[in-house]
Design a protein around this motif. Structure first.
Motif, short mmCIF file in Angstrom:
data_model
loop_
_atom_site.label_atom_id
_atom_site.label_comp_id
_atom_site.label_asym_id
_atom_site.label_seq_id
_atom_site.Cartn_x
_atom_site.Cartn_y
_atom_site.Cartn_z
N THR A 1 35.93 60.63 47.35
CA THR A 1 36.64 60.20 46.16
C THR A 1 37.00 58.73 46.34
N THR A 2 37.37 58.09 45.26
CA THR A 2 37.78 56.68 45.30
C THR A 2 38.90 56.47 46.31
N ARG A 3 39.88 57.36 46.28
CA ARG A 3 41.05 57.20 47.16
C ARG A 3 40.65 57.33 48.64
N GLN B 1 39.99 50.60 54.35
CA GLN B 1 41.11 49.84 54.93
C GLN B 1 41.14 49.96 56.45
N ARG C 1 30.97 49.77 45.31
CA ARG C 1 32.25 49.81 44.61
C ARG C 1 33.02 48.49 44.62
N VAL C 2 32.85 47.72 43.56
CA VAL C 2 33.54 46.44 43.41
C VAL C 2 35.05 46.65 43.31
N ASP C 3 35.47 47.75 42.66
CA ASP C 3 36.91 48.00 42.53
C ASP C 3 37.57 48.21 43.89
N ILE C 4 36.90 48.95 44.77
CA ILE C 4 37.46 49.18 46.10
C ILE C 4 37.47 47.88 46.90
N LEU D 1 37.74 44.89 45.73
CA LEU D 1 38.83 44.06 45.20
C LEU D 1 40.19 44.60 45.67
N ALA D 2 40.36 45.91 45.61
CA ALA D 2 41.65 46.51 45.93
C ALA D 2 42.05 46.27 47.37
N LEU E 1 38.68 54.23 49.67
CA LEU E 1 39.63 53.13 49.86
C LEU E 1 40.33 53.22 51.21
#
Lengths: 213, 213
Positions: free
Chosen positions: B44-46, B53, B71-74, B76-77, B49
Protein backbone atom coordinates in the motif's frame (compact mmCIF):
# COMPACT_ATOMS: atom_id res chain seq x y z
CA UNK A 1 -12.87 25.14 -2.25
CA UNK A 2 -16.65 25.04 -1.73
CA UNK A 3 -18.21 21.63 -2.23
CA UNK A 4 -21.43 19.78 -1.65
CA UNK A 5 -21.07 16.15 -0.64
CA UNK A 6 -24.77 15.30 -0.46
CA UNK A 7 -24.61 12.76 -3.29
CA UNK A 8 -21.03 11.60 -3.61
CA UNK A 9 -20.33 9.01 -6.30
CA UNK A 10 -17.25 6.84 -5.87
CA UNK A 11 -16.44 5.13 -9.14
CA UNK A 12 -14.58 1.97 -9.96
CA UNK A 13 -14.13 1.06 -13.60
CA UNK A 14 -13.13 -2.57 -13.07
CA UNK A 15 -15.45 -5.19 -14.58
CA UNK A 16 -16.72 -2.65 -17.10
CA UNK A 17 -15.77 -1.46 -20.58
CA UNK A 18 -14.38 2.06 -20.54
CA UNK A 19 -17.08 3.45 -22.86
CA UNK A 20 -19.80 1.99 -20.67
CA UNK A 21 -18.05 3.33 -17.58
CA UNK A 22 -17.80 6.88 -18.91
CA UNK A 23 -21.42 6.84 -20.05
CA UNK A 24 -22.55 5.77 -16.60
CA UNK A 25 -20.49 8.48 -14.92
CA UNK A 26 -21.97 11.09 -17.24
CA UNK A 27 -25.51 9.82 -16.64
CA UNK A 28 -24.90 10.03 -12.89
CA UNK A 29 -23.66 13.61 -13.26
CA UNK A 30 -26.78 14.49 -15.23
CA UNK A 31 -28.86 12.89 -12.50
CA UNK A 32 -27.48 15.17 -9.82
CA UNK A 33 -24.28 13.74 -8.34
CA UNK A 34 -22.60 16.58 -6.41
CA UNK A 35 -19.12 15.15 -5.86
CA UNK A 36 -17.09 12.52 -7.68
CA UNK A 37 -14.22 10.25 -6.70
CA UNK A 38 -12.23 8.04 -9.02
CA UNK A 39 -10.98 4.92 -7.26
CA UNK A 40 -8.83 2.52 -9.24
CA UNK A 41 -6.78 -0.20 -7.63
CA UNK A 42 -5.88 -2.42 -10.58
CA UNK A 43 -4.52 0.05 -13.12
CA UNK A 44 -1.00 1.19 -13.77
CA UNK A 45 -0.19 4.80 -12.99
CA UNK A 46 -0.38 5.74 -16.66
CA UNK A 47 -3.78 4.09 -17.12
CA UNK A 48 -5.11 5.69 -13.91
CA UNK A 49 -3.90 9.08 -15.15
CA UNK A 50 -5.47 8.72 -18.58
CA UNK A 51 -8.83 7.65 -17.18
CA UNK A 52 -8.71 10.43 -14.59
CA UNK A 53 -8.21 13.02 -17.33
CA UNK A 54 -11.26 11.72 -19.20
CA UNK A 55 -13.43 11.70 -16.08
CA UNK A 56 -12.20 15.16 -15.15
CA UNK A 57 -13.32 16.54 -18.51
CA UNK A 58 -16.81 15.16 -17.85
CA UNK A 59 -16.97 16.37 -14.25
CA UNK A 60 -15.95 19.89 -15.23
CA UNK A 61 -18.79 20.07 -17.70
CA UNK A 62 -21.19 19.57 -14.78
CA UNK A 63 -19.26 21.77 -12.35
CA UNK A 64 -18.65 18.78 -10.07
CA UNK A 65 -15.29 18.46 -8.27
CA UNK A 66 -13.27 15.31 -9.01
CA UNK A 67 -11.19 13.71 -6.28
CA UNK A 68 -8.62 10.95 -6.84
CA UNK A 69 -8.46 8.02 -4.47
CA UNK A 70 -5.07 7.44 -2.85
CA UNK A 71 -2.79 8.87 -5.57
CA UNK A 72 -1.58 12.38 -4.80
CA UNK A 73 0.85 12.21 -7.75
CA UNK A 74 -1.97 11.59 -10.22
CA UNK A 75 -4.10 14.32 -8.64
CA UNK A 76 -1.19 16.76 -8.98
CA UNK A 77 -0.31 15.68 -12.52
CA UNK A 78 -3.84 16.21 -13.89
CA UNK A 79 -4.81 19.03 -11.53
CA UNK A 80 -7.73 17.23 -9.91
CA UNK A 81 -9.79 19.04 -7.28
CA UNK A 82 -8.38 16.88 -4.51
CA UNK A 83 -7.79 13.40 -3.13
CA UNK A 84 -9.48 10.91 -0.87
CA UNK A 85 -7.17 9.13 1.57
CA UNK A 86 -7.74 5.93 3.48
CA UNK A 87 -5.77 4.62 6.42
CA UNK A 88 -3.31 2.84 4.09
CA UNK A 89 -2.65 5.90 1.89
CA UNK A 90 -0.35 8.88 2.48
CA UNK A 91 -0.85 10.59 5.85
CA UNK A 92 -3.21 13.56 5.43
CA UNK A 93 -0.68 16.10 6.73
CA UNK A 94 1.86 15.02 4.06
CA UNK A 95 -0.77 15.15 1.33
CA UNK A 96 -1.85 18.61 2.48
CA UNK A 97 1.74 19.81 2.21
CA UNK A 98 2.00 18.48 -1.35
CA UNK A 99 -1.42 19.66 -2.52
CA UNK A 100 -1.62 23.06 -0.86
CA UNK A 101 -4.60 24.45 1.02
CA UNK A 102 -6.92 24.98 -1.96
CA UNK A 103 -7.36 21.31 -2.84
CA UNK A 104 -9.91 19.09 -1.13
CA UNK A 105 -8.71 16.24 1.04
CA UNK A 106 -11.16 13.66 2.25
CA UNK A 107 -10.41 10.90 4.70
CA UNK A 108 -11.90 7.56 5.61
CA UNK A 109 -12.66 7.09 9.30
CA UNK A 110 -14.11 4.06 11.02
CA UNK A 111 -13.85 5.35 14.58
CA UNK A 112 -14.16 8.63 16.45
CA UNK A 113 -10.39 8.60 17.08
CA UNK A 114 -9.60 8.21 13.36
CA UNK A 115 -12.08 10.99 12.56
CA UNK A 116 -10.51 13.30 15.12
CA UNK A 117 -7.01 12.62 13.82
CA UNK A 118 -8.00 13.16 10.19
CA UNK A 119 -9.59 16.48 11.10
CA UNK A 120 -6.53 17.59 13.04
CA UNK A 121 -4.28 16.70 10.09
CA UNK A 122 -6.35 18.86 7.78
CA UNK A 123 -9.12 16.74 6.22
CA UNK A 124 -11.96 18.72 4.60
CA UNK A 125 -14.58 15.99 4.98
CA UNK A 126 -14.91 12.45 6.30
CA UNK A 127 -16.25 9.27 4.77
CA UNK A 128 -17.49 7.06 7.60
CA UNK A 129 -18.38 3.38 7.27
CA UNK A 130 -18.94 0.81 6.11
CA UNK A 131 -22.54 1.23 7.28
CA UNK A 132 -23.58 -1.97 5.49
CA UNK A 133 -21.45 -4.78 4.04
CA UNK A 134 -20.34 -3.90 0.52
CA UNK A 135 -19.32 -5.85 -2.53
CA UNK A 136 -16.72 -3.28 -3.63
CA UNK A 137 -14.57 -3.58 -0.50
CA UNK A 138 -14.85 -7.17 0.65
CA UNK A 139 -12.61 -7.06 3.70
CA UNK A 140 -13.93 -3.90 5.26
CA UNK A 141 -15.23 -3.67 8.83
CA UNK A 142 -18.53 -2.07 9.75
CA UNK A 143 -19.09 1.17 11.61
CA UNK A 144 -22.17 1.43 13.83
CA UNK A 145 -24.83 4.12 13.48
CA UNK A 146 -23.93 5.10 17.04
CA UNK A 147 -20.31 5.82 15.99
CA UNK A 148 -21.48 7.66 12.87
CA UNK A 149 -23.71 9.89 15.03
CA UNK A 150 -20.90 10.56 17.45
CA UNK A 151 -18.50 11.54 14.63
CA UNK A 152 -21.11 13.88 13.15
CA UNK A 153 -21.66 15.47 16.55
CA UNK A 154 -17.98 15.81 17.49
CA UNK A 155 -16.42 16.94 14.21
CA UNK A 156 -16.97 20.37 12.60
CA UNK A 157 -16.47 19.12 8.99
CA UNK A 158 -18.97 17.40 6.65
CA UNK A 159 -19.43 13.70 7.32
CA UNK A 160 -20.62 11.28 4.64
CA UNK A 161 -21.91 7.81 5.32
CA UNK A 162 -20.51 5.07 3.07
CA UNK A 163 -20.86 1.35 2.55
CA UNK A 164 -23.59 -0.63 0.82
CA UNK A 165 -26.03 2.30 0.84
CA UNK A 166 -28.96 2.51 -1.58
CA UNK A 167 -32.36 4.13 -1.66
CA UNK A 168 -33.98 1.18 0.11
CA UNK A 169 -31.73 1.12 3.16
CA UNK A 170 -30.71 4.69 3.86
CA UNK A 171 -33.54 5.63 6.22
CA UNK A 172 -31.32 4.45 9.06
CA UNK A 173 -29.21 7.57 8.48
CA UNK A 174 -31.99 10.00 9.42
CA UNK A 175 -31.08 12.10 12.42
CA UNK A 176 -27.39 11.18 12.28
CA UNK A 177 -26.29 14.62 11.14
CA UNK A 178 -24.60 13.47 7.92
CA UNK A 179 -23.78 15.88 5.10
CA UNK A 180 -24.44 13.23 2.49
CA UNK A 181 -23.90 9.66 1.33
CA UNK A 182 -21.22 7.99 -0.77
CA UNK A 183 -22.38 5.36 -3.21
CA UNK A 184 -20.66 3.06 -5.68
CA UNK A 185 -22.82 0.14 -6.80
CA UNK A 186 -26.17 1.85 -6.19
CA UNK A 187 -25.46 4.08 -9.17
CA UNK A 188 -22.75 2.29 -11.16
CA UNK A 189 -24.71 -0.95 -11.32
CA UNK A 190 -28.13 0.65 -11.73
CA UNK A 191 -30.16 -0.09 -14.82
CA UNK A 192 -30.69 3.66 -15.29
CA UNK A 193 -27.85 5.50 -13.50
CA UNK A 194 -29.30 8.95 -14.22
CA UNK A 195 -32.72 8.13 -12.73
CA UNK A 196 -31.05 6.38 -9.79
CA UNK A 197 -28.95 9.46 -9.07
CA UNK A 198 -32.07 11.66 -9.23
CA UNK A 199 -33.93 9.42 -6.77
CA UNK A 200 -30.96 9.18 -4.41
CA UNK A 201 -30.49 12.94 -4.52
CA UNK A 202 -34.16 13.54 -3.62
CA UNK A 203 -34.00 10.95 -0.88
CA UNK A 204 -30.86 12.39 0.67
CA UNK A 205 -32.18 15.96 0.54
CA UNK A 206 -35.39 14.93 2.25
CA UNK A 207 -33.48 12.89 4.81
CA UNK A 208 -31.22 15.82 5.64
CA UNK A 209 -34.08 18.27 6.18
CA UNK A 210 -33.86 19.59 9.66
CA UNK A 211 -30.25 18.43 10.09
CA UNK A 212 -27.63 20.96 11.10
CA UNK A 213 -25.88 22.28 7.97
CA UNK B 1 22.34 16.48 -8.83
CA UNK B 2 25.61 14.64 -9.44
CA UNK B 3 25.32 10.89 -9.42
CA UNK B 4 27.26 7.78 -10.32
CA UNK B 5 25.23 4.94 -11.77
CA UNK B 6 28.05 2.42 -12.17
CA UNK B 7 26.59 -0.05 -9.66
CA UNK B 8 22.88 0.63 -9.38
CA UNK B 9 20.94 -1.59 -7.03
CA UNK B 10 17.21 -1.95 -7.63
CA UNK B 11 15.55 -3.46 -4.58
CA UNK B 12 12.36 -5.38 -4.11
CA UNK B 13 11.42 -6.43 -0.61
CA UNK B 14 8.82 -9.02 -1.57
CA UNK B 15 9.52 -12.59 -0.46
CA UNK B 16 11.78 -11.33 2.30
CA UNK B 17 11.41 -10.28 5.93
CA UNK B 18 11.90 -6.56 6.39
CA UNK B 19 14.84 -6.95 8.78
CA UNK B 20 16.61 -9.24 6.33
CA UNK B 21 15.82 -6.85 3.50
CA UNK B 22 17.25 -3.81 5.28
CA UNK B 23 20.38 -5.75 6.31
CA UNK B 24 20.97 -6.78 2.69
CA UNK B 25 20.53 -3.23 1.44
CA UNK B 26 23.00 -1.98 4.03
CA UNK B 27 25.52 -4.70 3.17
CA UNK B 28 25.21 -3.75 -0.51
CA UNK B 29 25.83 -0.10 0.34
CA UNK B 30 28.92 -1.10 2.31
CA UNK B 31 30.07 -3.14 -0.65
CA UNK B 32 30.06 -0.15 -2.98
CA UNK B 33 26.62 0.33 -4.54
CA UNK B 34 26.57 3.84 -6.02
CA UNK B 35 22.85 4.37 -6.65
CA UNK B 36 19.75 2.83 -5.11
CA UNK B 37 16.18 2.38 -6.28
CA UNK B 38 13.29 1.12 -4.20
CA UNK B 39 10.76 -0.76 -6.29
CA UNK B 40 7.64 -2.05 -4.56
CA UNK B 41 4.60 -3.21 -6.46
CA UNK B 42 2.65 -5.08 -3.77
CA UNK B 43 2.57 -2.59 -0.93
CA UNK B 44 0.00 0.00 0.00
CA UNK B 45 1.05 3.63 -0.30
CA UNK B 46 1.55 3.89 3.45
CA UNK B 47 3.72 0.75 3.60
CA UNK B 48 5.76 1.90 0.59
CA UNK B 49 6.30 5.27 2.26
CA UNK B 50 7.37 3.76 5.57
CA UNK B 51 9.85 1.39 3.95
CA UNK B 52 11.19 4.19 1.73
CA UNK B 53 11.89 6.32 4.79
CA UNK B 54 13.88 3.49 6.38
CA UNK B 55 15.88 2.82 3.22
CA UNK B 56 16.50 6.54 2.77
CA UNK B 57 18.02 6.77 6.24
CA UNK B 58 20.44 3.96 5.31
CA UNK B 59 21.29 5.39 1.89
CA UNK B 60 22.04 8.82 3.33
CA UNK B 61 24.55 7.30 5.72
CA UNK B 62 26.50 6.05 2.69
CA UNK B 63 25.97 9.20 0.61
CA UNK B 64 24.06 7.19 -2.00
CA UNK B 65 21.03 8.77 -3.73
CA UNK B 66 17.72 6.92 -3.34
CA UNK B 67 15.21 6.89 -6.18
CA UNK B 68 11.62 5.66 -5.89
CA UNK B 69 10.14 3.49 -8.62
CA UNK B 70 6.93 4.83 -10.17
CA UNK B 71 5.55 6.82 -7.23
CA UNK B 72 6.21 10.55 -7.52
CA UNK B 73 3.91 11.23 -4.53
CA UNK B 74 5.99 9.01 -2.25
CA UNK B 75 9.23 10.54 -3.54
CA UNK B 76 7.85 14.02 -2.80
CA UNK B 77 6.46 13.06 0.60
CA UNK B 78 9.75 11.61 1.92
CA UNK B 79 12.03 13.91 -0.09
CA UNK B 80 13.78 11.14 -2.02
CA UNK B 81 16.53 12.05 -4.48
CA UNK B 82 14.33 11.22 -7.45
CA UNK B 83 12.20 8.66 -9.22
CA UNK B 84 12.54 5.97 -11.84
CA UNK B 85 9.74 5.84 -14.40
CA UNK B 86 8.76 3.02 -16.72
CA UNK B 87 6.50 3.21 -19.74
CA UNK B 88 3.40 2.56 -17.58
CA UNK B 89 4.22 5.24 -15.00
CA UNK B 90 3.69 9.02 -15.14
CA UNK B 91 5.06 10.68 -18.28
CA UNK B 92 8.54 12.08 -17.57
CA UNK B 93 7.59 15.66 -18.45
CA UNK B 94 4.77 15.61 -15.87
CA UNK B 95 7.03 14.12 -13.22
CA UNK B 96 9.68 16.74 -13.96
CA UNK B 97 7.12 19.47 -13.43
CA UNK B 98 6.14 18.01 -10.05
CA UNK B 99 9.67 17.23 -8.86
CA UNK B 100 11.54 20.29 -10.10
CA UNK B 101 14.89 20.29 -11.86
CA UNK B 102 17.06 19.24 -8.92
CA UNK B 103 15.63 15.75 -8.51
CA UNK B 104 16.85 12.80 -10.56
CA UNK B 105 14.50 11.19 -13.04
CA UNK B 106 15.45 7.92 -14.64
CA UNK B 107 13.54 6.20 -17.39
CA UNK B 108 13.25 2.70 -18.76
CA UNK B 109 13.81 2.38 -22.51
CA UNK B 110 13.67 -0.73 -24.64
CA UNK B 111 14.19 0.96 -28.00
CA UNK B 112 16.11 3.90 -29.46
CA UNK B 113 12.81 5.77 -29.96
CA UNK B 114 11.83 5.34 -26.30
CA UNK B 115 15.30 6.46 -25.24
CA UNK B 116 15.12 9.55 -27.42
CA UNK B 117 11.69 10.48 -26.12
CA UNK B 118 12.70 10.00 -22.49
CA UNK B 119 15.72 12.23 -23.01
CA UNK B 120 13.65 14.93 -24.69
CA UNK B 121 11.16 14.86 -21.83
CA UNK B 122 13.93 15.45 -19.32
CA UNK B 123 15.28 12.08 -18.13
CA UNK B 124 18.66 12.22 -16.36
CA UNK B 125 19.63 8.64 -17.17
CA UNK B 126 18.27 5.57 -18.92
CA UNK B 127 17.86 1.98 -17.83
CA UNK B 128 17.99 -0.18 -20.96
CA UNK B 129 16.99 -3.83 -21.12
CA UNK B 130 16.17 -6.49 -20.31
CA UNK B 131 19.57 -7.71 -21.54
CA UNK B 132 18.86 -11.21 -20.18
CA UNK B 133 15.59 -12.78 -19.04
CA UNK B 134 14.95 -11.96 -15.41
CA UNK B 135 13.02 -13.55 -12.59
CA UNK B 136 11.93 -10.20 -11.10
CA UNK B 137 10.01 -9.04 -14.16
CA UNK B 138 8.57 -12.12 -15.77
CA UNK B 139 6.76 -10.58 -18.71
CA UNK B 140 9.51 -8.27 -19.89
CA UNK B 141 10.86 -8.24 -23.46
CA UNK B 142 14.56 -8.34 -24.27
CA UNK B 143 16.68 -5.56 -25.74
CA UNK B 144 19.57 -6.54 -28.00
CA UNK B 145 23.18 -5.54 -27.40
CA UNK B 146 22.97 -3.79 -30.77
CA UNK B 147 20.14 -1.55 -29.54
CA UNK B 148 21.95 -0.93 -26.25
CA UNK B 149 25.06 0.21 -28.17
CA UNK B 150 23.00 2.46 -30.39
CA UNK B 151 21.28 4.10 -27.42
CA UNK B 152 24.64 4.67 -25.72
CA UNK B 153 26.01 6.22 -28.91
CA UNK B 154 23.00 8.42 -29.70
CA UNK B 155 22.04 9.73 -26.26
CA UNK B 156 24.11 12.23 -24.23
CA UNK B 157 22.95 10.95 -20.81
CA UNK B 158 24.23 7.97 -18.79
CA UNK B 159 22.87 4.61 -19.91
CA UNK B 160 22.65 1.61 -17.60
CA UNK B 161 22.14 -1.95 -18.75
CA UNK B 162 19.51 -3.94 -16.82
CA UNK B 163 18.00 -7.40 -16.78
CA UNK B 164 19.38 -10.65 -15.41
CA UNK B 165 22.91 -9.29 -15.11
CA UNK B 166 25.47 -10.82 -12.77
CA UNK B 167 29.25 -11.06 -12.60
CA UNK B 168 29.33 -14.17 -14.79
CA UNK B 169 27.43 -12.76 -17.76
CA UNK B 170 28.29 -9.07 -17.95
CA UNK B 171 31.32 -9.34 -20.26
CA UNK B 172 28.87 -8.94 -23.17
CA UNK B 173 28.52 -5.29 -22.13
CA UNK B 174 32.16 -4.40 -22.85
CA UNK B 175 32.47 -1.77 -25.53
CA UNK B 176 28.79 -0.81 -25.40
CA UNK B 177 29.44 2.56 -23.79
CA UNK B 178 27.31 1.99 -20.71
CA UNK B 179 27.65 4.10 -17.58
CA UNK B 180 26.86 1.16 -15.35
CA UNK B 181 24.63 -1.79 -14.62
CA UNK B 182 21.42 -2.21 -12.67
CA UNK B 183 21.07 -5.37 -10.61
CA UNK B 184 18.37 -6.83 -8.40
CA UNK B 185 18.78 -10.56 -7.74
CA UNK B 186 22.59 -10.63 -8.21
CA UNK B 187 22.94 -8.71 -4.96
CA UNK B 188 19.63 -9.20 -3.14
CA UNK B 189 19.77 -12.98 -3.45
CA UNK B 190 23.54 -13.31 -2.94
CA UNK B 191 24.86 -15.31 -0.02
CA UNK B 192 27.12 -12.38 0.88
CA UNK B 193 25.58 -9.18 -0.57
CA UNK B 194 28.49 -6.99 0.54
CA UNK B 195 31.13 -9.16 -1.13
CA UNK B 196 28.94 -9.50 -4.22
CA UNK B 197 28.60 -5.71 -4.49
CA UNK B 198 32.39 -5.36 -4.15
CA UNK B 199 33.03 -7.88 -6.93
CA UNK B 200 30.40 -6.36 -9.22
CA UNK B 201 31.78 -2.89 -8.62
CA UNK B 202 35.32 -4.03 -9.54
CA UNK B 203 34.01 -5.85 -12.60
CA UNK B 204 32.03 -2.89 -13.87
CA UNK B 205 34.90 -0.46 -13.30
CA UNK B 206 37.28 -2.71 -15.24
CA UNK B 207 34.71 -3.21 -17.98
CA UNK B 208 34.15 0.52 -18.35
CA UNK B 209 37.88 1.31 -18.67
CA UNK B 210 38.46 2.99 -21.97
CA UNK B 211 34.77 3.79 -22.44
CA UNK B 212 33.70 7.37 -23.04
CA UNK B 213 32.70 8.94 -19.71
Amino acid sequence: MKFNSSLYLVTDSSLMEETDFLQRVEAALEGGVTLLQLREKQRTTREYLTLAQKVHALARRYGVPLLIDDRVDIALAMDADGVHLGQTDLPIAMARKLLGKDKLIGATAKTVAQAQEAYEQGADYLGVGAIYPTTTKVQTTLTSIQTLKEICRELPIPVNAIGGLNKENMEVLRGCGIAGICVVSAIMKAEDPKREAELLRERIESLRKGEKQ
